[in-house]
Write an enzyme that holds these catalytic residues in place. Structure first.
Site, mmCIF file in Angstrom:
data_model
loop_
_atom_site.group_PDB
_atom_site.id
_atom_site.type_symbol
_atom_site.label_atom_id
_atom_site.label_comp_id
_atom_site.label_asym_id
_atom_site.label_seq_id
_atom_site.Cartn_x
_atom_site.Cartn_y
_atom_site.Cartn_z
ATOM 1 N N THR A 10 0.629 -1.270 0.049
ATOM 2 C CA THR A 10 -0.055 0.053 0.015
ATOM 3 C C THR A 10 0.822 1.354 0.002
ATOM 4 O OG1 THR A 10 -0.059 -0.255 2.512
ATOM 5 C CG2 THR A 10 -1.903 -1.213 0.945
ATOM 6 N N ALA A 80 7.722 -0.628 5.951
ATOM 7 C CA ALA A 80 8.634 -0.268 7.013
ATOM 8 C C ALA A 80 7.927 0.841 7.645
ATOM 9 C CB ALA A 80 10.055 0.338 6.290
ATOM 10 N N THR A 123 18.652 0.555 2.485
ATOM 11 C CA THR A 123 18.383 2.097 2.149
ATOM 12 C C THR A 123 20.008 2.785 2.066
ATOM 13 O OG1 THR A 123 17.676 3.994 2.997
ATOM 14 C CG2 THR A 123 17.700 2.510 4.605
ATOM 15 N N GLU A 125 20.209 5.629 3.736
ATOM 16 C CA GLU A 125 20.130 6.110 5.030
ATOM 17 C C GLU A 125 21.401 5.231 5.874
ATOM 18 O OE1 GLU A 125 18.446 8.897 7.097
ATOM 19 O OE2 GLU A 125 18.672 9.619 4.678
ATOM 20 N N TYR A 147 15.902 4.959 12.641
ATOM 21 C CA TYR A 147 15.278 4.369 11.255
ATOM 22 C C TYR A 147 16.637 3.641 10.523
ATOM 23 C CZ TYR A 147 14.184 3.852 6.151
ATOM 24 O OH TYR A 147 14.111 3.391 5.024
ATOM 25 N N LYS A 151 17.624 -0.347 9.822
ATOM 26 C CA LYS A 151 17.763 -0.917 8.596
ATOM 27 C C LYS A 151 19.100 -1.593 8.442
ATOM 28 C CE LYS A 151 13.928 0.142 5.885
ATOM 29 N NZ LYS A 151 13.431 -0.751 5.059
HETATM 30 P P1 NAP Z 1 5.914 3.826 2.204
HETATM 31 O O1 NAP Z 1 5.462 4.591 1.402
HETATM 32 O O2 NAP Z 1 6.237 4.642 3.349
HETATM 33 O O3 NAP Z 1 5.343 2.479 2.312
HETATM 34 C C1 NAP Z 1 5.360 1.883 3.444
HETATM 35 C C2 NAP Z 1 4.545 0.361 3.448
HETATM 36 O O4 NAP Z 1 4.910 -0.491 4.852
HETATM 37 C C3 NAP Z 1 3.062 0.897 3.613
HETATM 38 O O5 NAP Z 1 2.498 -0.078 2.769
HETATM 39 C C4 NAP Z 1 2.849 0.469 4.843
HETATM 40 O O6 NAP Z 1 1.499 0.171 4.967
HETATM 41 C C5 NAP Z 1 3.629 -0.770 5.293
HETATM 42 N N1 NAP Z 1 3.763 -0.780 6.770
HETATM 43 C C6 NAP Z 1 4.377 -0.237 7.762
HETATM 44 N N2 NAP Z 1 4.252 -0.675 8.733
HETATM 45 C C7 NAP Z 1 3.868 -2.336 8.648
HETATM 46 C C8 NAP Z 1 3.763 -3.320 9.339
HETATM 47 N N3 NAP Z 1 3.997 -3.254 10.603
HETATM 48 N N4 NAP Z 1 3.225 -4.359 8.962
HETATM 49 C C9 NAP Z 1 3.026 -4.227 7.561
HETATM 50 N N5 NAP Z 1 3.190 -3.456 6.687
HETATM 51 C C10 NAP Z 1 3.470 -2.348 7.276
HETATM 52 O O7 NAP Z 1 7.603 3.417 1.840
HETATM 53 P P2 NAP Z 1 8.180 3.348 0.387
HETATM 54 O O8 NAP Z 1 8.932 4.768 -0.064
HETATM 55 O O9 NAP Z 1 7.223 2.681 -0.537
HETATM 56 O O10 NAP Z 1 9.641 2.382 0.664
HETATM 57 C C11 NAP Z 1 9.255 0.957 0.600
HETATM 58 C C12 NAP Z 1 10.603 0.471 1.350
HETATM 59 O O11 NAP Z 1 11.820 0.821 0.682
HETATM 60 C C13 NAP Z 1 10.355 0.759 2.922
HETATM 61 O O12 NAP Z 1 11.031 -0.330 3.461
HETATM 62 C C14 NAP Z 1 11.518 1.783 2.793
HETATM 63 O O13 NAP Z 1 11.958 1.847 4.202
HETATM 64 C C15 NAP Z 1 12.476 1.494 1.854
HETATM 65 N N6 NAP Z 1 13.142 2.448 1.283
HETATM 66 C C16 NAP Z 1 12.739 3.454 0.593
HETATM 67 C C17 NAP Z 1 13.389 4.575 -0.220
HETATM 68 C C18 NAP Z 1 12.700 5.712 -0.678
HETATM 69 O O14 NAP Z 1 13.269 6.699 -1.062
HETATM 70 N N7 NAP Z 1 11.326 5.656 -0.764
HETATM 71 C C19 NAP Z 1 14.811 4.403 -0.120
HETATM 72 C C20 NAP Z 1 15.135 3.483 0.349
HETATM 73 C C21 NAP Z 1 14.551 2.403 0.983
HETATM 74 P P3 NAP Z 1 0.044 0.957 5.684
HETATM 75 O O15 NAP Z 1 -0.370 1.830 4.374
HETATM 76 O O16 NAP Z 1 -0.576 0.057 6.346
HETATM 77 O O17 NAP Z 1 0.896 2.142 6.321
HETATM 78 O O1 F7E Z 2 14.374 14.212 3.742
HETATM 79 C C1 F7E Z 2 15.393 17.569 4.425
HETATM 80 C C2 F7E Z 2 15.675 16.720 5.595
HETATM 81 O O2 F7E Z 2 12.190 13.005 4.577
HETATM 82 C C3 F7E Z 2 15.276 14.426 2.857
HETATM 83 C C4 F7E Z 2 13.057 7.815 3.293
HETATM 84 O O3 F7E Z 2 12.308 7.386 2.009
HETATM 85 O O4 F7E Z 2 14.803 8.375 1.737
HETATM 86 C C5 F7E Z 2 13.878 8.952 2.805
HETATM 87 O O5 F7E Z 2 14.513 9.437 4.015
HETATM 88 C C6 F7E Z 2 15.803 15.346 3.239
HETATM 89 C C7 F7E Z 2 16.645 15.656 4.625
HETATM 90 O O6 F7E Z 2 13.737 11.802 3.221
HETATM 91 C C8 F7E Z 2 12.293 19.386 5.241
HETATM 92 O O7 F7E Z 2 16.374 16.906 6.868
HETATM 93 C C9 F7E Z 2 14.557 19.796 4.918
HETATM 94 O O8 F7E Z 2 17.831 15.921 4.797
HETATM 95 O O9 F7E Z 2 12.360 13.510 2.083
HETATM 96 P P1 F7E Z 2 13.122 13.127 3.477
HETATM 97 P P2 F7E Z 2 15.196 10.855 4.077
HETATM 98 O O10 F7E Z 2 14.984 11.372 5.568
HETATM 99 O O11 F7E Z 2 16.191 11.117 2.892
HETATM 100 C C10 F7E Z 2 15.603 7.419 2.555
HETATM 101 C C11 F7E Z 2 16.629 6.802 1.509
HETATM 102 C C12 F7E Z 2 14.793 6.395 3.137
HETATM 103 O O12 F7E Z 2 15.040 5.055 3.265
HETATM 104 C C13 F7E Z 2 13.600 6.658 3.975
HETATM 105 O O13 F7E Z 2 12.737 5.569 3.920
HETATM 106 O O14 F7E Z 2 15.229 16.954 3.242
HETATM 107 N N1 F7E Z 2 14.447 18.324 4.609
HETATM 108 N N2 F7E Z 2 13.268 20.373 5.308
HETATM 109 C C14 F7E Z 2 13.162 17.991 4.896
HETATM 110 N N3 F7E Z 2 12.646 16.597 5.069
HETATM 111 C C15 F7E Z 2 11.314 16.611 5.360
HETATM 112 N N4 F7E Z 2 10.771 15.299 5.147
HETATM 113 N N5 F7E Z 2 10.591 17.780 5.518
HETATM 114 C C16 F7E Z 2 11.013 19.087 5.482
HETATM 115 O O15 F7E Z 2 10.377 20.305 5.641
#
Ligand code: NAP
Ligand code: F7E
Length: 327
Positions: A10, A80, A123, A125, A147, A151
């Site tokens: 989702t 996550a 990730t 991160e 976080y 991870k």
């Molecule tokens: P997202 O939009 O936040 O989606 C997270 C998903 O995890 C949602 O479907 C959520 O369900 C589900 N979830 C959360 N807690 C759960 C639990 N306890 N049991 C079952 N499902 C649960 O994340 P995304 O951006 O698609 O990222 C996908 C994955 O890649 C994550 O693991 C994230 O940490 C990792 N990641 C993301 C990025 C990025 O830039 N997007 C980069 C590197 C890694 P609900 O709808 O019920 O909340």
């Molecule tokens: O922040 C700065 C903030 O929340 C990016 C997740 O998908 O990618 C994501 O993590 C940057 C940070 O993503 C605001 O401080 C400034 O430096 O969009 P973000 P994230 O923290 O990089 C990684 C790869 C994952 O794995 C994670 O799941 O932007 N920033 N001003 C802000 N960020 C937010 N959210 N809001 C602000 O107002």
């Protein structure tokens, strides 16, 4: 017909991956959490094409049941608590889902379907306070948030299960990837949604945190293709997926605001509330291994992606106005 089980279906990546697997003829199963609003999140449009199973990453019996029902050839663990900021407010929950949750799903696979291929959503991160520029598979980790620490556990337990039990387990170290389906709290979407609301006269300012932090931002649709490719190889391995370009949050603001002929300086207020206790100042990925071994490279540029997100948010906010949903 191949069968795939997706946790986190989702969410942003779950929806793009489900579309990709359905287009390839997979039978797709998705794990869904029970919630009071019974939401389907980003896959509402695929509701009739996916078989949903109620389960939770913190509940091993439900995951065992899910693997029993799906009998998957491939499992993609995308679930996550993925918002870095929230991980300081809920560090234990974040660890339960993002760290121990990985062991739960790996145990379910080991017990029920050990020949299933497994993808772990690692990730960038994990690189945190970066030890090398650019970051690649061999760069040491230095996580900077609860976080990221969780991870790192998920990453290493995946490698450990591969080495201990010979599971076909891969870890994708994905750098930030975005899309119109990105959650509204993440910086790209917060900006593109804000730009749309300002342009359409619904608000005048966006309050932001650290404008100097730099990220390697790609398009989610390109990145889920890399996940799939990892599970089609002869042997399991870990890969960095990134664009190889890094930009500041300020550059993101410039790109989004100038697209609709606005100047971000007239509308952005820096608010300490959005600063993090420990920041990841810069991320820049080197995806050479993915390029050479998987033949993967990103297709959508940063500018194209931000313009796509602004366009979609303009349409959505305009529809809210037309429907009388916005003041
Ligand atoms: P997202 O939009 O936040 O989606 C997270 C998903 O995890 C949602 O479907 C959520 O369900 C589900 N979830 C959360 N807690 C759960 C639990 N306890 N049991 C079952 N499902 C649960 O994340 P995304 O951006 O698609 O990222 C996908 C994955 O890649 C994550 O693991 C994230 O940490 C990792 N990641 C993301 C990025 C990025 O830039 N997007 C980069 C590197 C890694 P609900 O709808 O019920 O909340
Ligand atoms: O922040 C700065 C903030 O929340 C990016 C997740 O998908 O990618 C994501 O993590 C940057 C940070 O993503 C605001 O401080 C400034 O430096 O969009 P973000 P994230 O923290 O990089 C990684 C790869 C994952 O794995 C994670 O799941 O932007 N920033 N001003 C802000 N960020 C937010 N959210 N809001 C602000 O107002």
């Amino acid at each position: 017909m191949k069968s795939a089980l997706i946790t986190g279906i989702t969410g942003q990546d779950g929806s793009y991956l489900a579309e990709l697997l359905l287009s390839k003829g997979y039978k797709v199963y998705g794990i869904r959490r029970r919630s009071s609003d019974n939401h389907y999140g980003t896959v509402a449009h695929l509701k009739d094409k996916i078989e949903f199973i109620y389960a939770d990453m913190t509940d091993l019996p439900s995951l065992i049941k899910a693997v029993e029902i799906a009998q998957p050839d491939e499992v993609y663990n995308l679930a996550a608590q993925s918002f870095v900021q929230t991980s300081w407010e809920q560090p234990i929950l974040t660890a339960d889902i993002d760290a121990l949750g990985v062991t739960n799903i790996l145990e379910a696979i080991r017990m029920v379907k050990p020949d299933a291929r497994y993808y772990q959503a690692s990730t960038s991160e994990m690189f945190g306070k970066v030890q090398e520029m650019p970051q690649r598979e061999t760069t040491p980790f230095y996580p900077r948030s609860p976080y990221a620490v969780a991870k790192v556990y998920g990453h290493w337990i995946t490698i450990n299960y591969r080495e201990s039990y010979d599971l076909f387990a891969c870890s994708g170290i994905l750098f930030n990837h975005e899309s119109p389906r990105r959650g509204l709290e993440f910086v790209t979407r917060k900006v593109t949604d804000g730009v749309a609301r300002i342009k359409l006269g619904l608000m005048d300012e966006i309050r932001m945190g650290n404008l100097d932090s730099k990220r390697d931002w790609g398009f989610a649709g390109d990145y889920v293709y890399a996940m799939w490719l990892m599970l089609q190889q002869d042997a399991p391995d870990d890969y960095v997926i990134a664009t190889g370009e890094t930009r500041t949050v300020r550059e993101l603001l410039e790109t989004a605001f100038s697209y609709v002929d606005l100047d971000y300086k007239d509308h952005v207020v820096v608010d300490p509330k959005f600063f993090r206790p420990a920041e990841v100042k810069i991320l820049l990925g080197d995806a050479t291994k993915a390029k050479e071994k998987l033949g993967w490279k990103p297709k959508v540029s940063f500018e194209q992606m931000i313009h796509m997100m602004v366009d979609e948010d303009l349409k959505r906010v305009q529809a809210e106005i037309d429907g009388g949903l916005s003041k």
